[in-house]
Scaffold this motif. Structure first.
Motif, PDB file in Angstrom:
ATOM      1  N   PRO A  37       0.810  -1.218   0.000  1.00  0.00           N
ATOM      2  CA  PRO A  37       0.000   0.000   0.000  1.00  0.00           C
ATOM      3  C   PRO A  37       0.849   1.277   0.000  1.00  0.00           C
ATOM      4  CG  PRO A  37      -0.701  -1.454   1.780  1.00  0.00           C
ATOM      5  CD  PRO A  37       0.488  -2.079   1.133  1.00  0.00           C
ATOM      6  N   LEU A  38       1.978   1.227   0.670  1.00  0.00           N
ATOM      7  CA  LEU A  38       2.859   2.401   0.672  1.00  0.00           C
ATOM      8  C   LEU A  38       3.381   2.679  -0.735  1.00  0.00           C
ATOM      9  CD1 LEU A  38       4.791   1.776   3.995  1.00  0.00           C
ATOM     10  CD2 LEU A  38       3.264   3.695   3.515  1.00  0.00           C
TER      11      LEU A  38
ATOM     12  N   GLY B 245      -4.410  -0.694   0.461  1.00  0.00           N
ATOM     13  CA  GLY B 245      -4.412  -0.811   1.918  1.00  0.00           C
ATOM     14  C   GLY B 245      -5.665  -1.485   2.447  1.00  0.00           C
ATOM     15  N   VAL B 246      -6.818  -1.120   1.880  1.00  0.00           N
ATOM     16  CA  VAL B 246      -8.077  -1.722   2.322  1.00  0.00           C
ATOM     17  C   VAL B 246      -8.109  -3.218   1.983  1.00  0.00           C
ATOM     18  CG1 VAL B 246     -10.573  -1.755   1.929  1.00  0.00           C
ATOM     19  CG2 VAL B 246      -9.402   0.418   2.307  1.00  0.00           C
ATOM     20  N   LEU B 247      -7.702  -3.576   0.769  1.00  0.00           N
ATOM     21  CA  LEU B 247      -7.696  -4.996   0.393  1.00  0.00           C
ATOM     22  C   LEU B 247      -6.708  -5.796   1.237  1.00  0.00           C
ATOM     23  CD1 LEU B 247      -7.992  -4.806  -3.496  1.00  0.00           C
ATOM     24  CD2 LEU B 247      -9.756  -5.441  -1.843  1.00  0.00           C
TER      25      LEU B 247
ATOM     26  N   LEU C 244      -5.540  -2.626  10.925  1.00  0.00           N
ATOM     27  CA  LEU C 244      -5.584  -1.158  10.947  1.00  0.00           C
ATOM     28  C   LEU C 244      -4.324  -0.540  10.363  1.00  0.00           C
ATOM     29  CD1 LEU C 244      -7.194  -0.506  14.453  1.00  0.00           C
ATOM     30  CD2 LEU C 244      -8.277  -0.280  12.207  1.00  0.00           C
ATOM     31  N   SER C 245      -3.185  -1.118  10.672  1.00  0.00           N
ATOM     32  CA  SER C 245      -1.921  -0.570  10.179  1.00  0.00           C
ATOM     33  C   SER C 245      -1.801  -0.675   8.664  1.00  0.00           C
ATOM     34  CB  SER C 245      -0.740  -1.277  10.838  1.00  0.00           C
ATOM     35  OG  SER C 245      -0.759  -1.034  12.217  1.00  0.00           O
ATOM     36  N   THR C 246      -2.269  -1.761   8.095  1.00  0.00           N
ATOM     37  CA  THR C 246      -2.214  -1.926   6.646  1.00  0.00           C
ATOM     38  C   THR C 246      -3.152  -0.940   5.952  1.00  0.00           C
ATOM     39  OG1 THR C 246      -1.664  -4.250   6.937  1.00  0.00           O
ATOM     40  CG2 THR C 246      -2.428  -3.584   4.756  1.00  0.00           C
TER      41      THR C 246
ATOM     42  N   ILE D 131       7.009   1.738  12.482  1.00  0.00           N
ATOM     43  CA  ILE D 131       7.052   2.060  13.912  1.00  0.00           C
ATOM     44  C   ILE D 131       5.626   2.251  14.428  1.00  0.00           C
ATOM     45  CG2 ILE D 131       7.838   3.745  15.630  1.00  0.00           C
ATOM     46  CD1 ILE D 131      10.101   1.990  14.429  1.00  0.00           C
ATOM     47  N   PHE D 132       4.794   2.927  13.634  1.00  0.00           N
ATOM     48  CA  PHE D 132       3.388   3.096  13.992  1.00  0.00           C
ATOM     49  C   PHE D 132       2.690   1.737  14.084  1.00  0.00           C
ATOM     50  CE2 PHE D 132      -1.063   3.682  12.769  1.00  0.00           C
ATOM     51  CZ  PHE D 132      -1.473   4.515  13.797  1.00  0.00           C
ATOM     52  N   HIS D 133       3.006   0.832  13.165  1.00  0.00           N
ATOM     53  CA  HIS D 133       2.440  -0.520  13.175  1.00  0.00           C
ATOM     54  C   HIS D 133       2.770  -1.209  14.502  1.00  0.00           C
ATOM     55  CE1 HIS D 133       1.738  -4.416  10.680  1.00  0.00           C
ATOM     56  NE2 HIS D 133       1.508  -4.650  11.945  1.00  0.00           N
TER      57      HIS D 133
END
Length: 166
Positions: free
Chosen positions: A35-36, A51-53, A76-78, A112-114
């Motif tokens: 997704p990034l 990202g949603v998929l 959520l992170s993805t 890091i957020f993940h």
């Protein structure tokens, strides 16, 4: 075009989710890199769809062997990785592909957020959450960053641009 790219990269995210590497009892993967890359390289809609998929695949993967402990955090992170890439491309980079250094930096921060999301979603058992984060943070940050780095270099070469690191 954006939706098609998003679906392809969402499939790559799901593939990465399904084929992670088990290390010290946790599964490390490069699910967030797709997704990034989709959002930063091709545009916001592609990043969001991807990202949603990828996130939905991760959410439902517990039914065929995916880890239940990090299900919500990883989902959520993805999803947020796709949204973050889309928002940054639109507002920070004026709908242009970022430089390699920015893309890798964004990937590091996203990972890091993940890891932070694992703590937030497992506050009831902080010791086990710490174990998960301690075991897989360095590897996931490194591997996702390498995936985004290689993708950015390949896209730069294909588009016949000069490779700029900064």
């Amino acid at each position: 075009k954006q939706i098609l790219i998003g679906v392809v990269f969402g499939g790559l995210s799901a593939f990465a989710s399904g084929y992670g590497v088990e290390i010290l009892g946790t599964v490390a993967n490069v699910r967030d890199a797709a997704p990034l890359c989709a959002g930063l390289i091709f545009g916001g809609p592609a990043g969001i769809v991807s990202g949603v998929l990828g996130g939905l695949y991760r959410f439902f993967s517990v039914y065929w062997g995916g880890g239940e402990y990090t299900q919500i955090a990883c989902t959520l992170s993805t999803i947020l990785a796709g949204f973050i890439a889309a928002i940054l491309r639109r507002f920070m980079f004026d709908n242009k592909k970022p430089t390699i250094a920015y893309a890798v930096g964004i990937t590091i921060i996203s990972e890091i957020f993940h890891m932070l999301m694992i703590f937030i979603t497992n506050m009831h058992d902080i010791e086990l959450a710490y174990e998960f984060v301690h075991k897989c943070t360095a590897l996931m940050v490194l591997c996702n960053s390498i995936c985004v780095l290689v993708s950015m270099i390949i896209i730069t070469i294909i588009s016949k641009e000069k490779i700029k690191i900064s």
